[in-house]
Design a protein around this motif. Structure first.
Motif, PDB file in Angstrom:
ATOM      1  N   LEU A 153      78.318  59.362  63.365  1.00  0.00           N
ATOM      2  CA  LEU A 153      78.658  59.489  61.954  1.00  0.00           C
ATOM      3  C   LEU A 153      80.056  60.064  61.762  1.00  0.00           C
ATOM      4  CD1 LEU A 153      75.255  60.707  60.485  1.00  0.00           C
ATOM      5  CD2 LEU A 153      76.331  58.474  60.212  1.00  0.00           C
ATOM      6  N   LEU A 154      80.423  61.052  62.571  1.00  0.00           N
ATOM      7  CA  LEU A 154      81.768  61.606  62.468  1.00  0.00           C
ATOM      8  C   LEU A 154      82.824  60.574  62.848  1.00  0.00           C
ATOM      9  CD1 LEU A 154      81.326  65.233  63.804  1.00  0.00           C
ATOM     10  CD2 LEU A 154      81.992  64.536  61.510  1.00  0.00           C
ATOM     11  N   SER A 189      87.469  57.869  61.792  1.00  0.00           N
ATOM     12  CA  SER A 189      88.252  56.705  62.204  1.00  0.00           C
ATOM     13  C   SER A 189      87.942  55.514  61.305  1.00  0.00           C
ATOM     14  CB  SER A 189      87.961  56.349  63.657  1.00  0.00           C
ATOM     15  OG  SER A 189      86.655  55.850  63.771  1.00  0.00           O
ATOM     16  N   LYS A 190      88.793  54.515  61.390  1.00  0.00           N
ATOM     17  CA  LYS A 190      88.625  53.336  60.552  1.00  0.00           C
ATOM     18  C   LYS A 190      88.055  52.142  61.315  1.00  0.00           C
ATOM     19  CE  LYS A 190      90.638  55.362  57.114  1.00  0.00           C
ATOM     20  NZ  LYS A 190      89.793  56.197  56.321  1.00  0.00           N
ATOM     21  N   SER A 191      87.653  52.369  62.558  1.00  0.00           N
ATOM     22  CA  SER A 191      87.217  51.244  63.374  1.00  0.00           C
ATOM     23  C   SER A 191      85.695  51.097  63.332  1.00  0.00           C
ATOM     24  CB  SER A 191      87.696  51.401  64.806  1.00  0.00           C
ATOM     25  OG  SER A 191      87.147  52.561  65.365  1.00  0.00           O
ATOM     26  N   VAL A 234      80.121  49.598  65.798  1.00  0.00           N
ATOM     27  CA  VAL A 234      79.008  48.649  65.824  1.00  0.00           C
ATOM     28  C   VAL A 234      78.864  48.052  67.220  1.00  0.00           C
ATOM     29  CG1 VAL A 234      78.190  46.433  64.931  1.00  0.00           C
ATOM     30  CG2 VAL A 234      79.084  48.153  63.373  1.00  0.00           C
ATOM     31  N   LEU A 235      79.990  47.726  67.852  1.00  0.00           N
ATOM     32  CA  LEU A 235      79.936  47.177  69.209  1.00  0.00           C
ATOM     33  C   LEU A 235      79.383  48.201  70.206  1.00  0.00           C
ATOM     34  CD1 LEU A 235      83.267  45.160  69.375  1.00  0.00           C
ATOM     35  CD2 LEU A 235      80.946  44.263  69.257  1.00  0.00           C
ATOM     36  N   VAL A 236      79.779  49.453  70.078  1.00  0.00           N
ATOM     37  CA  VAL A 236      79.254  50.498  70.965  1.00  0.00           C
ATOM     38  C   VAL A 236      77.754  50.668  70.743  1.00  0.00           C
ATOM     39  CG1 VAL A 236      79.317  52.973  71.426  1.00  0.00           C
ATOM     40  CG2 VAL A 236      81.441  51.696  71.242  1.00  0.00           C
TER      41      VAL A 236
END
Length: 97
Positions: free
Chosen positions: A36-37, A42-44, A49-51
């Motif tokens: 969540l942090l 960050s803006k990625s 989602v990929l992680v």
């Protein structure tokens, strides 16, 4: 002279308190907080989602590997399993007796 018997006493007197659920819950909360942090700072979003998808894929593969290993063990050691479990390899009607 160095033997104090501490480890033997710990083995003889098991504690009723189990730390495993507490450690699991805190680990999951830590990972969720980091996720969540990372999303807020960050803006990625795509990378997060990929992680997450990669993590789920790893858990699924671990689950499949565990059950595949059990299946292969059953196929390779039927006699040992029959000696341990009397109902192994019998039809369901005979196992219920």
């Amino acid at each position: 002279m160095l033997y104090s018997g501490t480890y033997d006493r710990l083995d003889e007197d098991p504690s009723c308190f189990n730390l495993s659920p507490i450690i699991t819950a805190s680990s999951i909360e830590y990972i969720a907080a980091q996720f969540l942090l990372s999303l807020t700072v960050s803006k990625s979003f795509k990378m997060m989602v990929l992680v997450g998808a990669y993590s789920v894929l790893i858990l699924i593969m671990a689950y499949i590997a565990t059950y595949l290993h059990r299946y292969m063990y059953i196929l390779q050691n039927p006699e040992q399993l029959k000696s341990m479990y009397s109902g192994f390899g019998r039809p369901k009607k005979e196992r219920m007796r």
